[in-house]
Design a protein around this motif. Structure first.
Motif, PDB file in Angstrom:
ATOM      1  N   ASN A 113      37.146  46.808  36.492  1.00 29.59           N
ATOM      2  CA  ASN A 113      36.384  45.623  36.898  1.00 29.59           C
ATOM      3  C   ASN A 113      36.926  44.304  36.356  1.00 29.59           C
ATOM      4  O   ASN A 113      36.268  43.265  36.482  1.00 29.59           O
ATOM      5  CB  ASN A 113      34.904  45.741  36.478  1.00 29.59           C
ATOM      6  N   LYS A 114      38.100  44.318  35.758  1.00 37.16           N
ATOM      7  CA  LYS A 114      38.627  43.104  35.136  1.00 37.16           C
ATOM      8  C   LYS A 114      39.685  42.428  36.000  1.00 37.16           C
ATOM      9  O   LYS A 114      40.470  43.080  36.682  1.00 37.16           O
ATOM     10  CB  LYS A 114      39.214  43.432  33.760  1.00 37.16           C
ATOM     11  N   ILE A 115      39.690  41.096  35.925  1.00 39.30           N
ATOM     12  CA  ILE A 115      40.680  40.310  36.644  1.00 39.30           C
ATOM     13  C   ILE A 115      41.993  40.339  35.872  1.00 39.30           C
ATOM     14  O   ILE A 115      42.029  40.008  34.680  1.00 39.30           O
ATOM     15  CB  ILE A 115      40.211  38.856  36.811  1.00 39.30           C
ATOM     16  N   VAL A 116      43.052  40.749  36.531  1.00 41.47           N
ATOM     17  CA  VAL A 116      44.383  40.765  35.904  1.00 41.47           C
ATOM     18  C   VAL A 116      45.027  39.384  36.003  1.00 41.47           C
ATOM     19  O   VAL A 116      45.544  38.849  35.028  1.00 41.47           O
ATOM     20  CB  VAL A 116      45.290  41.814  36.575  1.00 41.47           C
ATOM     21  N   ASN A 117      44.976  38.817  37.194  1.00 42.72           N
ATOM     22  CA  ASN A 117      45.573  37.509  37.432  1.00 42.72           C
ATOM     23  C   ASN A 117      45.187  37.050  38.832  1.00 42.72           C
ATOM     24  O   ASN A 117      44.563  37.790  39.591  1.00 42.72           O
ATOM     25  CB  ASN A 117      47.091  37.573  37.285  1.00 42.72           C
ATOM     26  N   TYR A 118      45.576  35.836  39.174  1.00 45.27           N
ATOM     27  CA  TYR A 118      45.362  35.334  40.524  1.00 45.27           C
ATOM     28  C   TYR A 118      46.511  34.404  40.902  1.00 45.27           C
ATOM     29  O   TYR A 118      47.261  33.925  40.043  1.00 45.27           O
ATOM     30  CB  TYR A 118      44.029  34.581  40.634  1.00 45.27           C
ATOM     31  N   SER A 119      46.645  34.171  42.189  1.00 44.78           N
ATOM     32  CA  SER A 119      47.634  33.229  42.683  1.00 44.78           C
ATOM     33  C   SER A 119      47.022  32.464  43.852  1.00 44.78           C
ATOM     34  O   SER A 119      46.360  33.055  44.703  1.00 44.78           O
ATOM     35  CB  SER A 119      48.900  33.957  43.143  1.00 44.78           C
ATOM     36  N   VAL A 120      47.204  31.162  43.858  1.00 42.87           N
ATOM     37  CA  VAL A 120      46.706  30.333  44.959  1.00 42.87           C
ATOM     38  C   VAL A 120      47.772  30.305  46.048  1.00 42.87           C
ATOM     39  O   VAL A 120      48.898  29.873  45.819  1.00 42.87           O
ATOM     40  CB  VAL A 120      46.384  28.904  44.484  1.00 42.87           C
ATOM     41  N   LEU A 121      47.413  30.774  47.227  1.00 43.43           N
ATOM     42  CA  LEU A 121      48.367  30.864  48.324  1.00 43.43           C
ATOM     43  C   LEU A 121      48.417  29.594  49.166  1.00 43.43           C
ATOM     44  O   LEU A 121      49.481  29.214  49.659  1.00 43.43           O
ATOM     45  CB  LEU A 121      48.012  32.052  49.229  1.00 43.43           C
ATOM     46  N   ASP A 151      35.303  40.588  33.028  1.00 40.68           N
ATOM     47  CA  ASP A 151      34.679  41.750  33.649  1.00 40.68           C
ATOM     48  C   ASP A 151      33.565  41.259  34.553  1.00 40.68           C
ATOM     49  O   ASP A 151      32.535  40.777  34.084  1.00 40.68           O
ATOM     50  CB  ASP A 151      34.134  42.680  32.562  1.00 40.68           C
ATOM     51  N   LEU A 152      33.750  41.384  35.852  1.00 43.15           N
ATOM     52  CA  LEU A 152      32.777  40.836  36.795  1.00 43.15           C
ATOM     53  C   LEU A 152      31.634  41.786  37.098  1.00 43.15           C
ATOM     54  O   LEU A 152      30.742  41.455  37.884  1.00 43.15           O
ATOM     55  CB  LEU A 152      33.474  40.432  38.099  1.00 43.15           C
ATOM     56  N   SER A 153      31.630  42.964  36.473  1.00 44.61           N
ATOM     57  CA  SER A 153      30.538  43.907  36.730  1.00 44.61           C
ATOM     58  C   SER A 153      29.211  43.379  36.198  1.00 44.61           C
ATOM     59  O   SER A 153      28.139  43.826  36.620  1.00 44.61           O
ATOM     60  CB  SER A 153      30.841  45.268  36.102  1.00 44.61           C
ATOM     61  N   LYS A 185      34.036  36.864  46.152  1.00 46.88           N
ATOM     62  CA  LYS A 185      34.183  37.616  47.399  1.00 46.88           C
ATOM     63  C   LYS A 185      35.221  38.715  47.230  1.00 46.88           C
ATOM     64  O   LYS A 185      35.036  39.848  47.694  1.00 46.88           O
ATOM     65  CB  LYS A 185      34.605  36.671  48.534  1.00 46.88           C
ATOM     66  N   ALA A 186      36.316  38.380  46.557  1.00 48.17           N
ATOM     67  CA  ALA A 186      37.369  39.371  46.321  1.00 48.17           C
ATOM     68  C   ALA A 186      36.846  40.522  45.476  1.00 48.17           C
ATOM     69  O   ALA A 186      37.153  41.692  45.744  1.00 48.17           O
ATOM     70  CB  ALA A 186      38.567  38.712  45.626  1.00 48.17           C
ATOM     71  N   TYR A 187      36.042  40.210  44.473  1.00 44.99           N
ATOM     72  CA  TYR A 187      35.506  41.262  43.608  1.00 44.99           C
ATOM     73  C   TYR A 187      34.564  42.191  44.372  1.00 44.99           C
ATOM     74  O   TYR A 187      34.587  43.413  44.164  1.00 44.99           O
ATOM     75  CB  TYR A 187      34.765  40.659  42.413  1.00 44.99           C
ATOM     76  N   ALA A 188      33.733  41.620  45.260  1.00 45.40           N
ATOM     77  CA  ALA A 188      32.811  42.442  46.044  1.00 45.40           C
ATOM     78  C   ALA A 188      33.575  43.460  46.881  1.00 45.40           C
ATOM     79  O   ALA A 188      33.169  44.623  46.995  1.00 45.40           O
ATOM     80  CB  ALA A 188      31.957  41.551  46.949  1.00 45.40           C
ATOM     81  N   VAL A 189      34.699  43.043  47.449  1.00 45.98           N
ATOM     82  CA  VAL A 189      35.527  43.951  48.236  1.00 45.98           C
ATOM     83  C   VAL A 189      36.253  44.941  47.329  1.00 45.98           C
ATOM     84  O   VAL A 189      36.386  46.122  47.652  1.00 45.98           O
ATOM     85  CB  VAL A 189      36.537  43.141  49.086  1.00 45.98           C
TER      86      VAL A 189
END
Length: 209
Positions: A113-121, A151-153, A185-189
């Motif tokens: 449930n943890k965010i590793v990283n993100y990138s803005v496209l 942790d988004l849980s 939204k990404a986490y919900a998916v």
């Protein structure tokens, strides 16, 4: 009068010929550049996926699939695997509520449930203000603004102004809200994808749920 008509006809034929030649040249240029542009776009996506998930040895793009986001739309999910084991998911998400309109990001999650990283496209946010989101939310030296490792849980991300625990970009609260909307939204998916992959793994091992 006949001479005037003849000149007009010649001018029309000349312009028509020029237009045909230009159209043919543009079509040829487009044909020559279409493949390199597509390849560059594909490579950008692969690099973005590598940036946001744990190391993998499969082809997430080839194994990508779509999942409903619960808001009438669907997001693309890229599963990252080491051997046969899922190590994370990259989710392509977006928000139309940015200060400059649409924001597109890709967010990577591990299997906990943890965010590793993100990138803005892609975005159209104000340079020097909203555009700071490309780095603002990944500055791990500032835990109140970084979302890396969160942790988004325990609940969706919100800016502190809305009762959350994420510091918004200075003078860019609208951008920050839109960015976090896309992450949520990404986490919900991701949750649905992770649950499905767990069920599949159990079935492959002959285990009951």
């Amino acid at each position: 009068m006949a001479k005037l008509e003849s000149n007009f006809k010649n001018m029309f034929l000349s312009l028509f010929t020029i237009c045909l030649v230009v159209a043919a040249l543009l079509a040829q240029v487009n044909k020559m550049t279409a493949k390199p542009i597509a390849e560059a776009k594909a490579m950008k996506l692969v690099n973005a996926i590598r940036e946001v998930v744990p190391p993998f040895d499969n082809d997430p793009v080839a194994e990508a699939y779509k999942m409903p986001d619960g808001q009438g739309d669907s997001l693309t999910v890229y599963p990252a695997k080491k051997g046969d084991e899922i190590v994370g998911f990259a989710v392509n998400s977006s928000s139309n509520n940015g200060f400059g309109g649409n924001i597109q990001i890709i967010v990577g999650f591990d299997t906990e449930n943890k965010i590793v990283n993100y990138s803005v496209l892609q975005h159209s946010e104000t340079p020097g203000l909203g555009s700071k989101m490309t780095q603002w939310f990944k500055d791990t030296t500032k835990p109140n603004q970084s979302i890396i490792g969160r942790d988004l849980s325990s609940g969706p991300l919100k800016v502190s102004k809305d009762g959350g625990n994420v510091d918004a970009i200075t003078a860019s609260t609208i951008t920050s809200r839109a960015f976090l909307e896309a992450v949520n939204k990404a986490y919900a998916v991701y949750k649905e994808s992770d649950a499905d992959s767990g069920a599949i793994t159990k079935e492959e091992k002959g285990e009951s749920k």
